[in-house]
Design a protein around this motif. Structure first.
Motif, PDB file in Angstrom:
ATOM      1  N   GLN A  62       0.762  -1.416  -0.042  1.00 11.96           N
ATOM      2  CA  GLN A  62      -0.102  -0.337   0.086  1.00 11.96           C
ATOM      3  C   GLN A  62       0.605   1.154   0.374  1.00 11.96           C
ATOM      4  N   GLY A  64       1.639   5.154  -2.059  1.00 12.94           N
ATOM      5  CA  GLY A  64       1.278   6.888  -2.131  1.00 12.94           C
ATOM      6  C   GLY A  64       1.246   8.014  -1.911  1.00 12.94           C
ATOM      7  N   LYS A  81       1.899   6.468 -11.062  1.00 14.52           N
ATOM      8  CA  LYS A  81       2.002   6.586  -9.412  1.00 14.52           C
ATOM      9  C   LYS A  81       1.844   5.211  -9.568  1.00 14.52           C
ATOM     10  N   VAL A  82       0.530   5.065 -10.553  1.00 10.85           N
ATOM     11  CA  VAL A  82       0.270   3.175 -10.401  1.00 10.85           C
ATOM     12  C   VAL A  82       1.253   2.468 -11.238  1.00 10.85           C
ATOM     13  N   LEU A  85       3.611   1.734  -7.977  1.00  9.34           N
ATOM     14  CA  LEU A  85       2.417   0.767  -7.610  1.00  9.34           C
ATOM     15  C   LEU A  85       3.301  -1.101  -8.247  1.00  9.34           C
ATOM     16  N   THR A 102      -2.576  -4.616  -4.845  1.00 12.15           N
ATOM     17  CA  THR A 102      -1.715  -3.770  -5.037  1.00 12.15           C
ATOM     18  C   THR A 102      -3.207  -2.709  -4.488  1.00 12.15           C
ATOM     19  N   GLY A 104      -3.460   1.988  -3.356  1.00 11.55           N
ATOM     20  CA  GLY A 104      -2.711   2.750  -4.244  1.00 11.55           C
ATOM     21  C   GLY A 104      -3.043   3.979  -2.363  1.00 11.55           C
ATOM     22  N   ARG A 105      -2.644   5.002  -1.988  1.00  8.69           N
ATOM     23  CA  ARG A 105      -2.950   6.037  -1.690  1.00  8.69           C
ATOM     24  C   ARG A 105      -3.149   7.683  -2.466  1.00  8.69           C
ATOM     25  N   MET A 106      -4.823   6.690  -3.046  1.00 15.32           N
ATOM     26  CA  MET A 106      -4.566   8.339  -4.201  1.00 15.32           C
ATOM     27  C   MET A 106      -5.952   7.728  -4.287  1.00 15.32           C
ATOM     28  N   VAL A 166      -7.411   4.876 -13.271  1.00 13.32           N
ATOM     29  CA  VAL A 166      -6.868   3.592 -12.397  1.00 13.32           C
ATOM     30  C   VAL A 166      -7.426   2.129 -13.213  1.00 13.32           C
ATOM     31  N   VAL A 180      -4.769  -2.457  -9.593  1.00 13.15           N
ATOM     32  CA  VAL A 180      -5.052  -1.725  -8.260  1.00 13.15           C
ATOM     33  C   VAL A 180      -5.928  -1.026  -7.157  1.00 13.15           C
ATOM     34  N   VAL A 182      -7.883   1.441  -4.328  1.00  9.69           N
ATOM     35  CA  VAL A 182      -7.395   3.207  -4.164  1.00  9.69           C
ATOM     36  C   VAL A 182      -7.874   2.696  -2.686  1.00  9.69           C
TER      37      VAL A 182
END
Length: 397
Positions: A62, A64, A81-82, A85, A102, A104-106, A166, A180, A182
């Protein structure tokens, strides 16, 4: 529409000092009428993947930005960003020989808790602290720093743009890797309440796939925990060095009474100097309670310090040390070290220093973060490699 009424009875920590509650209520009503950002199918897919981690047969990456910026919602930025990751998850999968989830901090990390309500601007004026662009502006101006509820509408629109990109990458990711997902910190209650969908056992938080409750807002009697009791999303809780084994069990009882694997993740952020003392008894107590918890290491938030010039930074050697300690402590006390929670960026920033505190004068020629320091691409690889090396060492012992 949202099915969770506005609540004023439970403590709601770290909420911005909005000037007009009537405007906040109007924004919440408008958000409640907007389409959901995530779907129940996506949310349950992630919970199923996290269940494998809770059972000890998969890992999690995890990561971002500390805080997202509205201006970074463009497709090209999101794709970079992806890609970071995916690359790190592929490294974990190939080296560990295990599936990797996976996250993401998004698509929603637009709000931040703050220790102090005010801060000193570069020009010397005292202004409200930056709380993320869902609340106020990064520009250190008294007027722009006044919390503005309408920014939550912009946050929703930016999150939708990010999620659109994403989802496009789900058809383009590396073979053998899941999509991914979020995540963001569940901080702004009007935003989160408005995006709750469904009723009773089918309710879900449509603002994200996975949300976490922060160290400052994890009070079992508080509004943030109560919000997540009423939804089926996988949920994380940050655990700092002050948490006790009984605190952890109370959170299990509140957030996962049915002991559903993949529902609850504990994100450990104790700091390299405290983790070996504070964490073992918590791991054992949760293990003895037969609670299927995902254990993640956040080696960032317990290791932040300021230089003599007032610049917030983190020492890479200390970050790596906490990762190594986390793997050993969790493993030796009967848990499964499930993975990492990192603040990172694919950009070549210089925000985390390679020096130890007091070792020299850190230099930051490319400091871009709007809040806390992030690992750059090379440093993020080093963090993942430390996690993998520590796992390999445990397996040999």
């Amino acid at each position: 529409m949202s099915s969770l009424p506005h609540s004023t009875t439970l403590p709601a920590l770290q909420q911005p000092p909005w000037a007009d509650d009537g405007v906040v209520d109007e924004v919440e009503r408008r958000l409640a009428g907007l389409p959901p950002l995530t779907t129940p199918g996506e949310i349950m897919m992630l919970r199923d993947r996290l269940a494998a981690v809770a059972r000890g047969s998969a890992l999690v990456l995890q990561g971002g930005d500390c805080v997202e910026r509205f201006e970074e919602s463009a497709s090209g930025t999101v794709r970079r960003k992806v890609r970071q990751l995916y690359d790190l998850s592929a490294l974990m999968r190939d080296r560990a020989g295990l599936p990797v989830v996976t996250v993401g901090r998004m698509a929603g990390q637009y709000a931040k808790p703050r220790t102090a309500p005010m801060e000193r601007a570069p020009h010397g004026e005292l202004v409200p602290s930056f709380r993320g662009e869902a609340v106020n502006s990064f520009v250190a101006d008294l007027r722009l720093r006044t919390p503005d509820p309408w920014r939550m509408i912009t946050a929703y629109n930016c999150a939708r743009l990010v999620l659109d990109t994403v989802r496009e990458t789900w058809q383009e990711g590396p073979p053998g890797l899941d999509p991914v997902f979020v995540s963001h910190e569940l901080l702004l209650l009007p935003y989160e309440r408005a995006l709750r969908r469904g009723v009773a056992t089918t309710a879900h938080l449509a603002s994200t796939h996975f949300g976490w409750i922060g160290e400052r807002t994890r009070d079992p009697g508080g509004a943030h925990v109560e919000l997540m009791r009423s939804t089926g999303n996988p949920v994380g809780v940050k655990l700092g060095p002050g948490v006790t084994p009984w605190d952890a069990l109370e959170l299990v009882a509140m957030l996962n009474p049915e002991r559903i694997p993949g529902r609850l993740t504990f994100i450990v952020r104790m700091g390299a100097d405290l983790i070996t003392e504070a964490l073992p008894s918590i791991i054992r107590k949760v293990r003895d309670a037969d609670a299927p918890v995902v254990w993640l290491c956040d080696p960032m938030h317990g290791n932040t310090f300021s230089t003599t010039d007032g610049i917030k930074t983190r020492s890479l050697p200390i970050i790596l040390r906490e990762i190594e300690q986390f793997v050993h402590v969790v493993s030796k006390n009967g848990g499964w070290p499930g993975g990492l929670h990192l603040e990172m960026t694919p950009d070549p920033v210089t925000e985390c220093t390679p020096l130890l505190p007091g070792q020299g004068v850190p230099e930051f020629p490319d400091y871009r973060s709007a809040c806390d320091p992030r690992l750059n691409a090379e440093q993020a690889v080093m963090a993942v490699e430390m996690f993998l090396s520590a796992r390999a060492q445990i397996r040999k012992e």
